[in-house]
Write a protein that holds these residues in place. Structure first.
Motif, mmCIF file in Angstrom:
data_model
loop_
_atom_site.group_PDB
_atom_site.id
_atom_site.type_symbol
_atom_site.label_atom_id
_atom_site.label_comp_id
_atom_site.label_asym_id
_atom_site.label_seq_id
_atom_site.Cartn_x
_atom_site.Cartn_y
_atom_site.Cartn_z
ATOM 1 N N GLU A 118 0.814 -1.221 0.000
ATOM 2 C CA GLU A 118 0.000 0.000 0.000
ATOM 3 C C GLU A 118 0.844 1.267 0.000
ATOM 4 O O GLU A 118 0.460 2.282 -0.579
ATOM 5 C CB GLU A 118 -0.953 -0.007 1.203
ATOM 6 N N GLU A 119 2.007 1.208 0.663
ATOM 7 C CA GLU A 119 2.900 2.377 0.699
ATOM 8 C C GLU A 119 3.381 2.737 -0.703
ATOM 9 O O GLU A 119 3.396 3.905 -1.093
ATOM 10 C CB GLU A 119 4.092 2.095 1.614
ATOM 11 N N ALA A 120 3.770 1.719 -1.463
ATOM 12 C CA ALA A 120 4.240 1.943 -2.835
ATOM 13 C C ALA A 120 3.111 2.503 -3.703
ATOM 14 O O ALA A 120 3.313 3.448 -4.489
ATOM 15 C CB ALA A 120 4.762 0.646 -3.436
ATOM 16 N N MET A 121 1.904 1.957 -3.533
ATOM 17 C CA MET A 121 0.782 2.410 -4.347
ATOM 18 C C MET A 121 0.317 3.820 -3.958
ATOM 19 O O MET A 121 -0.195 4.571 -4.781
ATOM 20 C CB MET A 121 -0.370 1.413 -4.263
ATOM 21 N N GLN A 122 0.530 4.165 -2.686
ATOM 22 C CA GLN A 122 0.229 5.533 -2.247
ATOM 23 C C GLN A 122 1.148 6.524 -2.962
ATOM 24 O O GLN A 122 0.714 7.595 -3.398
ATOM 25 C CB GLN A 122 0.395 5.646 -0.728
ATOM 26 N N LYS A 123 2.432 6.156 -3.119
ATOM 27 C CA LYS A 123 3.384 7.013 -3.832
ATOM 28 C C LYS A 123 2.976 7.194 -5.293
ATOM 29 O O LYS A 123 3.064 8.291 -5.849
ATOM 30 C CB LYS A 123 4.791 6.412 -3.755
ATOM 31 N N VAL A 124 2.525 6.100 -5.908
ATOM 32 C CA VAL A 124 2.071 6.171 -7.304
ATOM 33 C C VAL A 124 0.873 7.113 -7.424
ATOM 34 O O VAL A 124 0.809 7.947 -8.325
ATOM 35 C CB VAL A 124 1.707 4.759 -7.835
ATOM 36 N N THR A 125 -0.049 6.993 -6.491
ATOM 37 C CA THR A 125 -1.250 7.845 -6.499
ATOM 38 C C THR A 125 -0.874 9.310 -6.321
ATOM 39 O O THR A 125 -1.448 10.190 -6.982
ATOM 40 C CB THR A 125 -2.226 7.401 -5.384
ATOM 41 N N ILE A 126 0.076 9.580 -5.445
ATOM 42 C CA ILE A 126 0.542 10.961 -5.226
ATOM 43 C C ILE A 126 1.138 11.527 -6.512
ATOM 44 O O ILE A 126 0.905 12.689 -6.866
ATOM 45 C CB ILE A 126 1.560 11.023 -4.066
ATOM 46 N N ASN A 147 6.440 15.859 -20.502
ATOM 47 C CA ASN A 147 5.973 15.553 -19.145
ATOM 48 C C ASN A 147 4.856 16.479 -18.660
ATOM 49 O O ASN A 147 4.306 16.267 -17.587
ATOM 50 C CB ASN A 147 7.137 15.601 -18.157
ATOM 51 N N THR A 148 4.531 17.483 -19.450
ATOM 52 C CA THR A 148 3.417 18.368 -19.078
ATOM 53 C C THR A 148 2.182 18.070 -19.914
ATOM 54 O O THR A 148 1.103 18.566 -19.624
ATOM 55 C CB THR A 148 3.800 19.847 -19.263
ATOM 56 N N LYS A 149 2.362 17.266 -20.940
ATOM 57 C CA LYS A 149 1.245 16.803 -21.773
ATOM 58 C C LYS A 149 1.261 15.281 -21.747
ATOM 59 O O LYS A 149 2.290 14.669 -22.059
ATOM 60 C CB LYS A 149 1.390 17.312 -23.206
ATOM 61 N N LEU A 150 0.131 14.694 -21.375
ATOM 62 C CA LEU A 150 0.057 13.241 -21.194
ATOM 63 C C LEU A 150 -1.227 12.686 -21.792
ATOM 64 O O LEU A 150 -2.255 13.346 -21.761
ATOM 65 C CB LEU A 150 0.077 12.903 -19.701
ATOM 66 N N TYR A 151 -1.143 11.482 -22.300
ATOM 67 C CA TYR A 151 -2.372 10.766 -22.644
ATOM 68 C C TYR A 151 -2.598 9.687 -21.577
ATOM 69 O O TYR A 151 -1.769 9.509 -20.687
ATOM 70 C CB TYR A 151 -2.341 10.216 -24.070
ATOM 71 N N CYS A 152 -3.729 8.993 -21.630
ATOM 72 C CA CYS A 152 -4.167 8.196 -20.473
ATOM 73 C C CYS A 152 -3.145 7.162 -19.994
ATOM 74 O O CYS A 152 -2.818 7.122 -18.802
ATOM 75 C CB CYS A 152 -5.516 7.539 -20.749
ATOM 76 N N THR A 153 -2.626 6.346 -20.881
ATOM 77 C CA THR A 153 -1.684 5.305 -20.463
ATOM 78 C C THR A 153 -0.331 5.904 -20.072
ATOM 79 O O THR A 153 0.357 5.376 -19.196
ATOM 80 C CB THR A 153 -1.484 4.272 -21.585
ATOM 81 N N GLU A 154 0.023 7.003 -20.703
ATOM 82 C CA GLU A 154 1.283 7.688 -20.373
ATOM 83 C C GLU A 154 1.235 8.213 -18.938
ATOM 84 O O GLU A 154 2.228 8.137 -18.203
ATOM 85 C CB GLU A 154 1.521 8.829 -21.354
ATOM 86 N N LEU A 155 0.084 8.741 -18.527
ATOM 87 C CA LEU A 155 -0.079 9.233 -17.151
ATOM 88 C C LEU A 155 0.187 8.101 -16.152
ATOM 89 O O LEU A 155 0.927 8.273 -15.181
ATOM 90 C CB LEU A 155 -1.490 9.788 -16.966
ATOM 91 N N ILE A 156 -0.394 6.932 -16.391
ATOM 92 C CA ILE A 156 -0.215 5.780 -15.497
ATOM 93 C C ILE A 156 1.251 5.335 -15.488
ATOM 94 O O ILE A 156 1.860 5.145 -14.440
ATOM 95 C CB ILE A 156 -1.103 4.594 -15.930
ATOM 96 N N PHE A 157 1.802 5.179 -16.682
ATOM 97 C CA PHE A 157 3.183 4.724 -16.841
ATOM 98 C C PHE A 157 4.154 5.637 -16.096
ATOM 99 O O PHE A 157 5.031 5.183 -15.357
ATOM 100 C CB PHE A 157 3.524 4.671 -18.334
ATOM 101 N N ALA A 159 3.400 7.885 -13.684
ATOM 102 C CA ALA A 159 3.131 7.933 -12.242
ATOM 103 C C ALA A 159 3.894 6.818 -11.537
ATOM 104 O O ALA A 159 4.500 7.035 -10.486
ATOM 105 C CB ALA A 159 1.633 7.819 -11.983
ATOM 106 N N PHE A 160 3.893 5.631 -12.123
ATOM 107 C CA PHE A 160 4.665 4.510 -11.562
ATOM 108 C C PHE A 160 6.161 4.810 -11.626
ATOM 109 O O PHE A 160 6.887 4.616 -10.644
ATOM 110 C CB PHE A 160 4.356 3.209 -12.311
ATOM 111 N N LYS A 161 6.612 5.293 -12.766
ATOM 112 C CA LYS A 161 8.036 5.594 -12.958
ATOM 113 C C LYS A 161 8.515 6.643 -11.948
ATOM 114 O O LYS A 161 9.571 6.474 -11.318
ATOM 115 C CB LYS A 161 8.275 6.082 -14.383
ATOM 116 N N ASN A 162 7.742 7.720 -11.774
ATOM 117 C CA ASN A 162 8.125 8.786 -10.848
ATOM 118 C C ASN A 162 8.088 8.336 -9.394
ATOM 119 O O ASN A 162 8.750 8.934 -8.541
ATOM 120 C CB ASN A 162 7.217 10.004 -11.040
ATOM 121 N N ALA A 163 7.313 7.284 -9.115
ATOM 122 C CA ALA A 163 7.253 6.732 -7.763
ATOM 123 C C ALA A 163 8.358 5.697 -7.522
ATOM 124 O O ALA A 163 8.409 5.072 -6.465
ATOM 125 C CB ALA A 163 5.887 6.090 -7.516
#
Length: 199
Positions: A118-126, A147-157, A159-163
């Motif tokens: 849950e801690e890791a997923m909280q970071k992704v959500t942040i 990084n200031t323009k994103l499409y749906c899957t890019e946002l998810i990808f 968010a995980f990478k930045n976490a």
């Protein structure tokens, strides 16, 4: 003679596409959200949309039944969905779950959960929330380098990478009139072994 044949062919393709779109998107009248649905921060929610963009995604990715993806953020026990979608003001959206899955926006859906704590997923959500807070916009050019323009899957990808969780998901290269473009499709998340379908 050749021009007439081409016009006839395009006309047939257009009609078949319209019929397919009407059947595919209207075959589901409404979506029922289970009352005991227990979502967590970082859950991925996919839907089959009803827009022309959704139809284009389905045509581009024959291995999926979903055209859009977002990430769950729980706020005061209320589930929201952070997602990037083309709309009037182009900003990243944060919708309540019932809006994201309204019959106007979706014909069906699924939820996938990553096998991280849950801690890791909280970071992704942040990280996803930061894209929303920074007022990032929808990327109409589907360019993975911005990084200031994103499409749906890019946002998810991203968010995980930045976490600190780089996903082993590869973009697919598509040929467009203007050239080749690598794009991450929603089905790449459903195929990744770290994500399990829970709904």
């Amino acid at each position: 003679m050749i021009k007439k044949c081409l016009l006839l062919l395009f006309g047939i393709i257009y009609i078949l596409g319209a019929v397919f779109m009407l059947y595919f998107f209207n075959n589901y009248n409404s979506i029922e959200i289970p009352k005991n649905l227990h979502l967590k921060n970082g859950d991925l929610i996919l839907r089959c949309g009803k827009s022309t963009e959704s139809y284009a995604v389905i045509l581009a990715d024959s291995k999926t039944e979903f055209s859009h993806i977002g990430i769950i953020s729980i706020e005061n026990q209320v589930p929201f969905v952070i997602h990037a979608v083309p709309h009037k003001n182009h900003l990243i959206k944060k919708d309540k779950l019932n809006v994201f899955l309204s019959s106007k926006n979706a014909s069906k859906y699924a939820v996938y959960r990553a096998n991280f704590n849950e801690e890791a997923m909280q970071k992704v959500t942040i990280e996803a929330q930061l894209f929303y807070d920074k007022k990032c916009t929808f990327d109409t050019h589907f360019n993975l380098t911005t990084n200031t323009k994103l499409y749906c899957t890019e946002l998810i990808f991203k968010a995980f990478k930045n976490a600190g969780i780089p996903l082993k998901i590869q973009p697919k290269e598509f040929n467009y009139i203007i050239g080749k473009q690598p794009i991450i499709l929603p089905s790449e998340f459903t195929k990744a072994p770290i994500f399990n379908k829970i709904i």
